[in-house]
Design a protein around this motif. Structure first.
Motif, mmCIF file in Angstrom:
data_model
loop_
_atom_site.group_PDB
_atom_site.id
_atom_site.type_symbol
_atom_site.label_atom_id
_atom_site.label_comp_id
_atom_site.label_asym_id
_atom_site.label_seq_id
_atom_site.Cartn_x
_atom_site.Cartn_y
_atom_site.Cartn_z
ATOM 1 N N LEU A 128 20.708 24.386 4.778
ATOM 2 C CA LEU A 128 20.564 23.079 4.138
ATOM 3 C C LEU A 128 19.106 22.774 3.778
ATOM 4 O O LEU A 128 18.801 22.367 2.656
ATOM 5 N N GLU A 136 26.029 20.671 11.869
ATOM 6 C CA GLU A 136 24.643 20.972 11.552
ATOM 7 C C GLU A 136 23.865 21.310 12.816
ATOM 8 O O GLU A 136 23.967 20.599 13.822
ATOM 9 N N ASN A 191 24.374 24.399 8.080
ATOM 10 C CA ASN A 191 25.703 23.807 8.209
ATOM 11 C C ASN A 191 26.676 24.931 8.497
ATOM 12 O O ASN A 191 26.749 25.915 7.751
#
Length: 411
Positions: free
Chosen positions: A69, A6, A83
Protein backbone atom coordinates in the motif's frame (compact mmCIF):
# COMPACT_ATOMS: atom_id res chain seq x y z
CA UNK A 1 -11.52 -15.36 14.20
CA UNK A 2 -11.51 -11.99 12.43
CA UNK A 3 -8.59 -11.25 10.14
CA UNK A 4 -6.69 -7.96 10.18
CA UNK A 5 -5.90 -6.78 6.65
CA UNK A 6 -3.08 -4.20 7.00
CA UNK A 7 0.31 -4.87 8.58
CA UNK A 8 3.50 -2.84 8.87
CA UNK A 9 7.03 -4.10 8.37
CA UNK A 10 10.44 -2.51 8.87
CA UNK A 11 14.01 -3.21 7.74
CA UNK A 12 17.34 -1.31 7.70
CA UNK A 13 18.56 0.15 4.41
CA UNK A 14 22.00 -1.44 4.15
CA UNK A 15 24.72 -1.86 1.57
CA UNK A 16 22.52 -4.12 -0.57
CA UNK A 17 20.30 -1.16 -1.49
CA UNK A 18 16.70 -0.09 -1.22
CA UNK A 19 15.21 -2.99 -3.20
CA UNK A 20 16.74 -5.62 -0.87
CA UNK A 21 15.62 -3.64 2.19
CA UNK A 22 12.07 -3.38 0.80
CA UNK A 23 11.96 -7.18 0.36
CA UNK A 24 13.04 -7.70 3.98
CA UNK A 25 10.48 -5.17 5.20
CA UNK A 26 7.70 -6.96 3.32
CA UNK A 27 8.86 -10.28 4.85
CA UNK A 28 8.71 -8.63 8.27
CA UNK A 29 5.14 -7.49 7.58
CA UNK A 30 4.13 -11.01 6.49
CA UNK A 31 5.66 -12.48 9.67
CA UNK A 32 3.74 -9.93 11.76
CA UNK A 33 0.56 -10.98 9.98
CA UNK A 34 1.29 -14.65 10.67
CA UNK A 35 1.89 -13.95 14.36
CA UNK A 36 -1.27 -11.87 14.65
CA UNK A 37 -3.43 -14.43 12.92
CA UNK A 38 -2.46 -17.54 14.85
CA UNK A 39 1.18 -18.42 14.21
CA UNK A 40 3.16 -20.59 16.58
CA UNK A 41 6.68 -19.61 17.58
CA UNK A 42 8.83 -22.45 18.91
CA UNK A 43 11.65 -20.96 20.97
CA UNK A 44 14.27 -23.26 22.43
CA UNK A 45 17.20 -22.26 24.60
CA UNK A 46 20.46 -23.88 25.59
CA UNK A 47 23.06 -22.96 28.19
CA UNK A 48 26.71 -23.61 27.39
CA UNK A 49 29.74 -22.43 29.38
CA UNK A 50 27.61 -19.99 31.33
CA UNK A 51 26.08 -18.39 28.21
CA UNK A 52 22.51 -18.72 26.96
CA UNK A 53 21.68 -19.20 23.30
CA UNK A 54 18.29 -19.40 21.64
CA UNK A 55 16.76 -20.61 18.41
CA UNK A 56 13.25 -19.93 17.16
CA UNK A 57 11.02 -21.60 14.57
CA UNK A 58 8.09 -19.57 13.18
CA UNK A 59 5.19 -21.75 12.03
CA UNK A 60 2.72 -19.19 10.76
CA UNK A 61 -0.84 -19.40 9.61
CA UNK A 62 -0.75 -19.52 5.77
CA UNK A 63 -1.15 -16.04 4.28
CA UNK A 64 -3.12 -15.01 1.22
CA UNK A 65 -1.98 -12.62 -1.51
CA UNK A 66 -0.70 -9.23 -0.42
CA UNK A 67 -0.54 -5.72 -1.91
CA UNK A 68 2.04 -3.06 -1.03
CA UNK A 69 0.00 0.00 0.00
CA UNK A 70 2.69 2.54 0.94
CA UNK A 71 6.28 2.90 2.06
CA UNK A 72 8.52 5.57 3.59
CA UNK A 73 12.06 5.96 4.95
CA UNK A 74 13.09 7.22 8.36
CA UNK A 75 16.46 7.22 10.19
CA UNK A 76 18.03 4.65 7.87
CA UNK A 77 15.03 2.29 7.89
CA UNK A 78 12.34 1.57 5.32
CA UNK A 79 8.75 1.12 6.52
CA UNK A 80 6.09 -0.64 4.45
CA UNK A 81 2.38 -1.27 4.89
CA UNK A 82 0.85 -4.23 3.08
CA UNK A 83 -2.73 -5.38 2.66
CA UNK A 84 -3.10 -9.16 3.06
CA UNK A 85 -6.01 -11.19 1.75
CA UNK A 86 -7.30 -13.97 4.05
CA UNK A 87 -5.99 -17.43 3.10
CA UNK A 88 -8.14 -20.02 1.42
CA UNK A 89 -10.00 -22.33 3.76
CA UNK A 90 -7.76 -25.24 4.75
CA UNK A 91 -8.52 -28.67 3.36
CA UNK A 92 -9.78 -31.03 6.02
CA UNK A 93 -7.29 -33.73 6.91
CA UNK A 94 -9.65 -35.74 9.08
CA UNK A 95 -9.66 -38.66 6.66
CA UNK A 96 -6.15 -38.19 5.28
CA UNK A 97 -3.73 -40.91 6.44
CA UNK A 98 -0.48 -39.70 7.93
CA UNK A 99 2.65 -40.17 5.84
CA UNK A 100 4.88 -40.70 8.86
CA UNK A 101 5.76 -44.35 9.49
CA UNK A 102 3.80 -46.03 12.27
CA UNK A 103 5.45 -46.46 15.67
CA UNK A 104 8.02 -43.74 14.88
CA UNK A 105 9.23 -41.81 17.90
CA UNK A 106 9.23 -38.07 17.19
CA UNK A 107 10.62 -35.32 19.39
CA UNK A 108 8.98 -31.91 19.57
CA UNK A 109 12.23 -30.16 18.67
CA UNK A 110 11.26 -28.97 15.18
CA UNK A 111 9.74 -30.00 11.85
CA UNK A 112 12.94 -29.59 9.85
CA UNK A 113 13.94 -32.35 7.42
CA UNK A 114 17.43 -33.72 7.98
CA UNK A 115 19.76 -34.80 5.15
CA UNK A 116 20.75 -38.49 5.20
CA UNK A 117 23.17 -40.40 2.96
CA UNK A 118 22.43 -44.08 2.28
CA UNK A 119 25.83 -45.65 1.64
CA UNK A 120 26.67 -48.99 0.02
CA UNK A 121 25.41 -52.16 1.76
CA UNK A 122 27.94 -54.97 1.93
CA UNK A 123 26.90 -58.56 1.07
CA UNK A 124 28.67 -60.98 3.41
CA UNK A 125 27.98 -64.03 1.23
CA UNK A 126 27.68 -62.96 -2.43
CA UNK A 127 27.17 -66.59 -3.57
CA UNK A 128 23.77 -66.53 -1.82
CA UNK A 129 22.52 -63.68 -4.02
CA UNK A 130 22.92 -65.12 -7.55
CA UNK A 131 19.22 -64.52 -8.22
CA UNK A 132 19.06 -61.08 -6.54
CA UNK A 133 19.86 -58.62 -9.31
CA UNK A 134 21.69 -55.46 -8.10
CA UNK A 135 20.67 -56.24 -4.52
CA UNK A 136 22.89 -53.68 -2.69
CA UNK A 137 21.72 -50.90 -4.99
CA UNK A 138 18.11 -51.99 -4.55
CA UNK A 139 18.43 -51.74 -0.76
CA UNK A 140 19.77 -48.19 -1.11
CA UNK A 141 16.99 -47.13 -3.48
CA UNK A 142 14.24 -48.61 -1.31
CA UNK A 143 15.59 -46.96 1.88
CA UNK A 144 15.78 -43.62 0.08
CA UNK A 145 12.14 -44.03 -0.93
CA UNK A 146 11.04 -45.02 2.58
CA UNK A 147 12.87 -42.17 4.33
CA UNK A 148 11.68 -39.59 1.83
CA UNK A 149 8.06 -40.69 2.27
CA UNK A 150 8.39 -40.24 6.05
CA UNK A 151 8.51 -36.43 5.55
CA UNK A 152 11.31 -36.28 8.12
CA UNK A 153 14.38 -36.62 5.91
CA UNK A 154 15.98 -35.61 2.62
CA UNK A 155 17.82 -38.83 1.71
CA UNK A 156 20.22 -39.56 -1.12
CA UNK A 157 22.38 -42.55 -1.96
CA UNK A 158 26.06 -43.02 -2.74
CA UNK A 159 26.32 -45.76 -5.42
CA UNK A 160 29.28 -48.03 -4.70
CA UNK A 161 30.56 -45.88 -1.80
CA UNK A 162 30.69 -47.60 1.60
CA UNK A 163 30.95 -45.82 4.94
CA UNK A 164 33.09 -48.62 6.41
CA UNK A 165 35.19 -51.59 5.29
CA UNK A 166 34.37 -55.24 5.92
CA UNK A 167 37.46 -57.40 6.41
CA UNK A 168 37.31 -61.23 6.21
CA UNK A 169 39.16 -61.71 9.50
CA UNK A 170 36.71 -59.54 11.49
CA UNK A 171 33.06 -60.19 12.28
CA UNK A 172 32.30 -56.51 12.87
CA UNK A 173 33.13 -53.81 10.30
CA UNK A 174 36.13 -51.54 10.72
CA UNK A 175 34.57 -48.21 11.76
CA UNK A 176 36.37 -45.05 10.64
CA UNK A 177 34.98 -41.81 12.13
CA UNK A 178 37.16 -39.63 9.91
CA UNK A 179 35.80 -41.42 6.85
CA UNK A 180 32.25 -40.77 8.08
CA UNK A 181 32.98 -37.05 8.47
CA UNK A 182 34.65 -36.85 5.06
CA UNK A 183 31.67 -38.55 3.35
CA UNK A 184 29.20 -36.29 5.14
CA UNK A 185 31.14 -33.25 3.98
CA UNK A 186 31.45 -34.57 0.41
CA UNK A 187 27.71 -35.24 0.07
CA UNK A 188 26.59 -32.33 2.30
CA UNK A 189 24.52 -34.47 4.69
CA UNK A 190 23.98 -34.58 8.44
CA UNK A 191 23.77 -38.36 8.87
CA UNK A 192 24.97 -41.52 7.09
CA UNK A 193 23.36 -44.98 7.05
CA UNK A 194 25.15 -48.17 6.03
CA UNK A 195 24.86 -51.88 6.60
CA UNK A 196 25.82 -55.49 6.01
CA UNK A 197 23.52 -58.19 4.63
CA UNK A 198 24.62 -61.13 6.75
CA UNK A 199 22.45 -63.92 5.38
CA UNK A 200 20.14 -64.61 2.41
CA UNK A 201 20.46 -68.41 2.52
CA UNK A 202 17.86 -70.96 1.36
CA UNK A 203 16.18 -73.52 3.58
CA UNK A 204 14.52 -76.87 2.76
CA UNK A 205 12.90 -77.99 -0.48
CA UNK A 206 9.42 -78.13 -1.97
CA UNK A 207 8.41 -79.83 -5.22
CA UNK A 208 6.34 -78.59 -8.15
CA UNK A 209 5.60 -79.74 -11.68
CA UNK A 210 7.90 -78.21 -14.27
CA UNK A 211 7.50 -77.76 -18.02
CA UNK A 212 10.06 -76.87 -20.63
CA UNK A 213 13.47 -75.51 -19.72
CA UNK A 214 12.36 -72.98 -17.09
CA UNK A 215 14.98 -73.29 -14.35
CA UNK A 216 16.22 -70.53 -12.05
CA UNK A 217 19.27 -70.46 -9.76
CA UNK A 218 19.09 -72.86 -6.78
CA UNK A 219 16.42 -75.01 -8.53
CA UNK A 220 16.84 -78.65 -9.60
CA UNK A 221 14.72 -80.56 -12.11
CA UNK A 222 14.12 -84.25 -12.82
CA UNK A 223 12.54 -85.13 -16.19
CA UNK A 224 10.28 -88.18 -16.57
CA UNK A 225 11.77 -91.11 -18.52
CA UNK A 226 8.58 -91.77 -20.58
CA UNK A 227 9.15 -90.81 -24.24
CA UNK A 228 6.20 -88.43 -24.58
CA UNK A 229 6.83 -86.72 -21.25
CA UNK A 230 10.56 -86.60 -21.95
CA UNK A 231 9.90 -84.88 -25.31
CA UNK A 232 7.72 -82.27 -23.57
CA UNK A 233 10.34 -81.91 -20.81
CA UNK A 234 7.73 -82.52 -18.15
CA UNK A 235 9.18 -83.28 -14.76
CA UNK A 236 9.42 -82.43 -11.10
CA UNK A 237 11.31 -79.38 -9.94
CA UNK A 238 12.83 -79.07 -6.46
CA UNK A 239 12.86 -75.46 -5.28
CA UNK A 240 13.91 -73.90 -1.94
CA UNK A 241 11.08 -73.79 0.58
CA UNK A 242 12.23 -70.86 2.72
CA UNK A 243 14.83 -68.10 2.83
CA UNK A 244 16.41 -65.82 5.41
CA UNK A 245 17.06 -62.07 5.35
CA UNK A 246 19.51 -60.92 8.02
CA UNK A 247 20.71 -57.30 8.03
CA UNK A 248 23.01 -55.29 10.31
CA UNK A 249 22.09 -51.59 10.12
CA UNK A 250 24.50 -48.81 11.20
CA UNK A 251 23.54 -45.15 11.75
CA UNK A 252 26.25 -42.46 11.96
CA UNK A 253 26.38 -38.76 12.82
CA UNK A 254 28.17 -36.98 9.98
CA UNK A 255 29.43 -33.99 12.00
CA UNK A 256 31.25 -36.00 14.68
CA UNK A 257 31.69 -39.29 12.81
CA UNK A 258 30.26 -41.14 15.80
CA UNK A 259 28.13 -44.29 15.60
CA UNK A 260 24.63 -43.28 16.75
CA UNK A 261 23.13 -46.78 16.82
CA UNK A 262 23.20 -50.21 15.24
CA UNK A 263 20.38 -52.69 14.74
CA UNK A 264 19.94 -56.35 13.78
CA UNK A 265 16.94 -56.84 11.46
CA UNK A 266 16.11 -60.43 10.54
CA UNK A 267 13.28 -62.60 9.27
CA UNK A 268 12.37 -65.69 7.25
CA UNK A 269 10.00 -66.12 4.31
CA UNK A 270 8.26 -69.35 3.30
CA UNK A 271 6.94 -70.08 -0.17
CA UNK A 272 8.18 -68.41 -3.34
CA UNK A 273 11.67 -67.24 -2.41
CA UNK A 274 13.75 -67.57 -5.61
CA UNK A 275 13.69 -64.40 -7.72
CA UNK A 276 13.64 -63.87 -11.48
CA UNK A 277 16.77 -62.06 -12.61
CA UNK A 278 14.57 -59.47 -14.31
CA UNK A 279 12.76 -58.59 -11.07
CA UNK A 280 15.19 -56.57 -8.98
CA UNK A 281 14.46 -55.17 -5.53
CA UNK A 282 12.13 -52.22 -5.91
CA UNK A 283 10.14 -53.67 -8.81
CA UNK A 284 6.58 -54.96 -8.71
CA UNK A 285 7.77 -58.45 -9.68
CA UNK A 286 10.08 -58.63 -6.67
CA UNK A 287 7.39 -57.37 -4.28
CA UNK A 288 4.92 -59.99 -5.56
CA UNK A 289 6.97 -62.90 -4.15
CA UNK A 290 7.01 -64.10 -0.56
CA UNK A 291 10.68 -63.21 -0.20
CA UNK A 292 10.14 -59.82 -1.80
CA UNK A 293 7.42 -59.00 0.74
CA UNK A 294 9.73 -60.03 3.59
CA UNK A 295 12.60 -57.84 2.37
CA UNK A 296 10.31 -54.84 1.80
CA UNK A 297 8.82 -55.22 5.29
CA UNK A 298 12.27 -55.41 6.85
CA UNK A 299 13.44 -52.30 5.00
CA UNK A 300 10.35 -50.47 6.27
CA UNK A 301 11.40 -51.55 9.75
CA UNK A 302 14.90 -50.21 9.03
CA UNK A 303 13.55 -46.82 7.99
CA UNK A 304 11.47 -46.63 11.19
CA UNK A 305 14.54 -47.41 13.29
CA UNK A 306 16.56 -44.72 11.49
CA UNK A 307 13.77 -42.24 12.19
CA UNK A 308 13.74 -43.19 15.88
CA UNK A 309 17.50 -42.77 16.12
CA UNK A 310 17.70 -39.40 14.38
CA UNK A 311 14.47 -37.50 14.94
CA UNK A 312 15.59 -36.32 18.42
CA UNK A 313 18.99 -35.06 17.23
CA UNK A 314 18.88 -31.30 16.46
CA UNK A 315 18.76 -30.27 12.81
CA UNK A 316 21.98 -28.78 11.44
CA UNK A 317 23.18 -27.36 8.13
CA UNK A 318 26.48 -26.03 6.85
CA UNK A 319 27.48 -22.49 5.99
CA UNK A 320 28.63 -22.55 2.36
CA UNK A 321 29.22 -18.87 1.50
CA UNK A 322 29.80 -15.57 3.32
CA UNK A 323 29.33 -12.30 1.38
CA UNK A 324 29.41 -9.01 3.32
CA UNK A 325 26.25 -9.14 5.46
CA UNK A 326 24.79 -12.20 3.71
CA UNK A 327 25.43 -15.78 4.82
CA UNK A 328 24.28 -18.85 2.85
CA UNK A 329 23.54 -22.33 4.23
CA UNK A 330 22.94 -25.62 2.40
CA UNK A 331 19.34 -26.10 3.53
CA UNK A 332 16.23 -24.31 2.36
CA UNK A 333 12.54 -24.66 1.64
CA UNK A 334 12.69 -28.44 1.12
CA UNK A 335 14.10 -28.73 4.65
CA UNK A 336 11.08 -26.72 5.94
CA UNK A 337 13.16 -23.63 6.75
CA UNK A 338 11.19 -20.38 6.62
CA UNK A 339 12.09 -16.66 6.87
CA UNK A 340 12.29 -15.68 10.52
CA UNK A 341 13.78 -18.97 11.76
CA UNK A 342 16.89 -18.53 13.90
CA UNK A 343 19.61 -21.11 14.47
CA UNK A 344 22.76 -21.24 16.57
CA UNK A 345 26.17 -21.13 14.85
CA UNK A 346 28.80 -23.71 15.81
CA UNK A 347 32.37 -24.09 14.64
CA UNK A 348 34.86 -26.93 14.69
CA UNK A 349 38.27 -25.30 14.98
CA UNK A 350 40.85 -26.45 12.39
CA UNK A 351 43.27 -27.05 15.27
CA UNK A 352 40.75 -28.96 17.42
CA UNK A 353 41.75 -32.46 18.45
CA UNK A 354 39.23 -35.34 18.40
CA UNK A 355 37.81 -36.40 21.75
CA UNK A 356 39.11 -39.93 22.30
CA UNK A 357 37.42 -42.73 24.20
CA UNK A 358 39.02 -44.43 27.19
CA UNK A 359 41.00 -46.84 25.00
CA UNK A 360 42.29 -44.06 22.68
CA UNK A 361 41.51 -46.18 19.59
CA UNK A 362 40.83 -44.09 16.44
CA UNK A 363 37.85 -46.30 15.56
CA UNK A 364 36.06 -45.42 18.83
CA UNK A 365 36.61 -41.65 18.90
CA UNK A 366 33.73 -39.78 20.47
CA UNK A 367 33.62 -36.74 18.18
CA UNK A 368 34.96 -33.21 17.75
CA UNK A 369 34.68 -30.30 20.24
CA UNK A 370 32.66 -27.30 19.05
CA UNK A 371 32.52 -23.58 19.79
CA UNK A 372 29.30 -21.55 19.74
CA UNK A 373 29.62 -18.51 17.49
CA UNK A 374 26.46 -16.40 17.25
CA UNK A 375 22.97 -16.64 15.76
CA UNK A 376 21.85 -17.11 12.15
CA UNK A 377 18.48 -15.59 11.16
CA UNK A 378 16.87 -16.81 7.92
CA UNK A 379 15.83 -13.97 5.60
CA UNK A 380 15.34 -15.58 2.19
CA UNK A 381 14.69 -19.21 1.28
CA UNK A 382 15.09 -21.17 -1.93
CA UNK A 383 14.50 -24.92 -2.33
CA UNK A 384 18.04 -26.06 -1.52
CA UNK A 385 19.61 -23.10 0.29
CA UNK A 386 18.76 -20.17 2.50
CA UNK A 387 20.30 -16.71 2.97
CA UNK A 388 20.35 -14.80 6.22
CA UNK A 389 22.34 -12.64 8.60
CA UNK A 390 24.63 -13.44 11.51
CA UNK A 391 24.44 -11.77 14.91
CA UNK A 392 27.60 -12.41 16.90
CA UNK A 393 31.00 -13.69 15.89
CA UNK A 394 32.33 -13.69 12.35
CA UNK A 395 31.59 -16.94 10.52
CA UNK A 396 33.36 -18.86 7.77
CA UNK A 397 32.31 -21.45 5.18
CA UNK A 398 32.32 -24.85 6.86
CA UNK A 399 30.78 -23.63 10.11
CA UNK A 400 27.44 -25.14 11.17
CA UNK A 401 24.05 -23.74 12.08
CA UNK A 402 21.87 -25.83 14.37
CA UNK A 403 18.34 -25.74 15.76
CA UNK A 404 19.28 -26.42 19.38
CA UNK A 405 17.23 -28.37 21.90
CA UNK A 406 15.98 -27.00 25.18
CA UNK A 407 18.13 -27.26 28.27
CA UNK A 408 17.45 -30.39 30.28
CA UNK A 409 16.09 -29.75 33.77
CA UNK A 410 16.79 -32.51 36.25
CA UNK A 411 15.13 -30.79 39.21
Amino acid sequence: MAWAAEFEGIAPVGLDGLAAARTLAVQDALENAALFNGAQVTSLSVKQQGQWGETTKVSGTPQGDYQLLREWQSNGFIHVVVNIAPPAAPVSKANTPTQRPANTARCDLDDLRRKVLISYFWIEHPAQTQDLDRFPEGIQIELVRQLYDSQQFLPQRAPGVAVFDVLPQFVDPLLQPERVRALAQQYSVQFIVGGIVRDTSMLGERYTLAYGSDLRPYEKKSVASLPILNFAQVGVKAVPAARRFDLDLFVFDGVSGALVNRHRIAGKANGEVVQDLGSALGTAGFAATDYGRLVNDKLKEASRLVAQDLSCIPFSAKITRVEKNSVYIDAGYTSNLRPGDTLQVYRISPTAMPVDSANFAPTTRLGMPEQKGGTFTVQQVQPLFAMGRIDGLKVEPGDYVRFVGSERNND
